[in-house]
Design a protein around this motif. Structure first.
Motif, short mmCIF file in Angstrom:
data_model
loop_
_atom_site.label_atom_id
_atom_site.label_comp_id
_atom_site.label_asym_id
_atom_site.label_seq_id
_atom_site.Cartn_x
_atom_site.Cartn_y
_atom_site.Cartn_z
N TYR A 124 0.85 -1.19 0.00
CA TYR A 124 0.00 0.00 0.00
C TYR A 124 0.89 1.24 0.00
O TYR A 124 1.93 1.29 0.62
CB TYR A 124 -0.89 0.00 1.25
CG TYR A 124 -1.68 1.27 1.43
CD1 TYR A 124 -2.82 1.52 0.67
CD2 TYR A 124 -1.27 2.24 2.34
CE1 TYR A 124 -3.54 2.69 0.83
CE2 TYR A 124 -1.98 3.41 2.50
CZ TYR A 124 -3.11 3.63 1.74
OH TYR A 124 -3.81 4.79 1.89
N ARG A 125 0.42 2.25 -0.71
CA ARG A 125 1.07 3.56 -0.68
C ARG A 125 -0.01 4.61 -0.85
O ARG A 125 -0.75 4.59 -1.82
CB ARG A 125 2.10 3.70 -1.79
CG ARG A 125 2.80 5.06 -1.74
CD ARG A 125 3.78 5.24 -2.89
NE ARG A 125 4.36 6.55 -2.84
CZ ARG A 125 3.81 7.64 -3.36
NH1 ARG A 125 2.67 7.58 -3.99
NH2 ARG A 125 4.42 8.81 -3.26
N HIS A 126 -0.13 5.53 0.11
CA HIS A 126 -1.10 6.62 -0.06
C HIS A 126 -0.47 7.70 -0.95
O HIS A 126 0.76 7.86 -1.00
CB HIS A 126 -1.61 7.17 1.27
CG HIS A 126 -0.56 7.60 2.24
ND1 HIS A 126 0.01 6.74 3.14
CD2 HIS A 126 0.01 8.82 2.44
CE1 HIS A 126 0.90 7.39 3.86
NE2 HIS A 126 0.91 8.67 3.46
N GLY A 127 -1.30 8.39 -1.66
CA GLY A 127 -0.86 9.30 -2.71
C GLY A 127 0.01 10.45 -2.28
O GLY A 127 0.84 10.92 -3.05
N ASP A 128 -0.12 10.94 -1.02
CA ASP A 128 0.69 12.08 -0.62
C ASP A 128 1.89 11.66 0.24
O ASP A 128 2.46 12.47 0.96
CB ASP A 128 -0.16 13.12 0.12
CG ASP A 128 -0.81 12.55 1.37
OD1 ASP A 128 -0.71 11.32 1.60
OD2 ASP A 128 -1.43 13.34 2.11
N SER A 129 2.27 10.38 0.15
CA SER A 129 3.42 9.89 0.91
C SER A 129 4.71 10.48 0.35
O SER A 129 4.94 10.43 -0.86
CB SER A 129 3.48 8.37 0.85
OG SER A 129 4.67 7.91 1.45
N THR A 181 6.18 1.53 -1.51
CA THR A 181 5.01 1.03 -0.79
C THR A 181 5.43 0.53 0.59
O THR A 181 6.60 0.25 0.85
CB THR A 181 4.36 -0.14 -1.55
OG1 THR A 181 5.32 -1.18 -1.73
CG2 THR A 181 3.86 0.30 -2.90
#
Length: 152
Positions: free
Chosen positions: A46-51, A56
């Motif tokens: 998982y990787r959130h868009g504003d990381s 991931t």
């Protein structure tokens, strides 16, 4: 004086794997080999868009259990594998608990693996050789819905 080992703790050495018992439902059966006592947590990436990190992260997902493979000698008039397999009818089968116990030198369980709702998925009969000098061995592969481990 040199240590003769007579005072050695029983917890120093790991258990040998050759003394075990398999119980299907309430029937004790003898097997030559049991393998596939595996459990695995499937990773979720998982990787959130504003990381700010451009990769991931991994989180534990669903648990996955391997099928258990058991091998035993072929005995005259012993069709337990085939009788159980032949109960498969229209997507239904009798599911049974299977208990695999590693035994100590006195025959008491020290580690116990319990399979929930086990059922046969594959049976492999023995190979036949006219010039062979081995025991006839058949194999059964068992699917299950969960594996629990207990230590005594």
């Amino acid at each position: 004086m040199a240590d003769d080992g007579s005072q050695q703790s029983s917890s120093v050495w790991p258990m040998p794997k050759f003394y075990f018992q398999v119980k299907w439902d309430s029937t004790v059966m003898s097997f030559e080999e049991v393998s596939g006592l595996d459990i695995e947590a499937q990773p979720i990436e998982y990787r959130h868009g504003d990381s700010p990190v451009y990769s991931t992260i991994k989180m534990p997902g669903l648990k996955k259990f391997s099928n258990i493979t058991m091998k035993k000698g072929v005995f005259k008039a012993d069709n337990k594998f085939w009788d159980w397999f032949n109960q498969i009818k229209m997507n239904t089968i009798k599911r049974v608990p299977v208990i695999i116990s590693l035994l100590d030198e006195s025959g008491k369980p020290t580690m116990v693996w319990t399979l929930a709702n086990a059922w046969p998925t594959k049976i492999t009969g023995t190979d036949l050789k006219a010039q062979g000098n081995e025991v006839a061995v058949e194999t059964i592969e068992i699917a299950h819905e969960g594996l629990t481990i207990a230590n005594s």
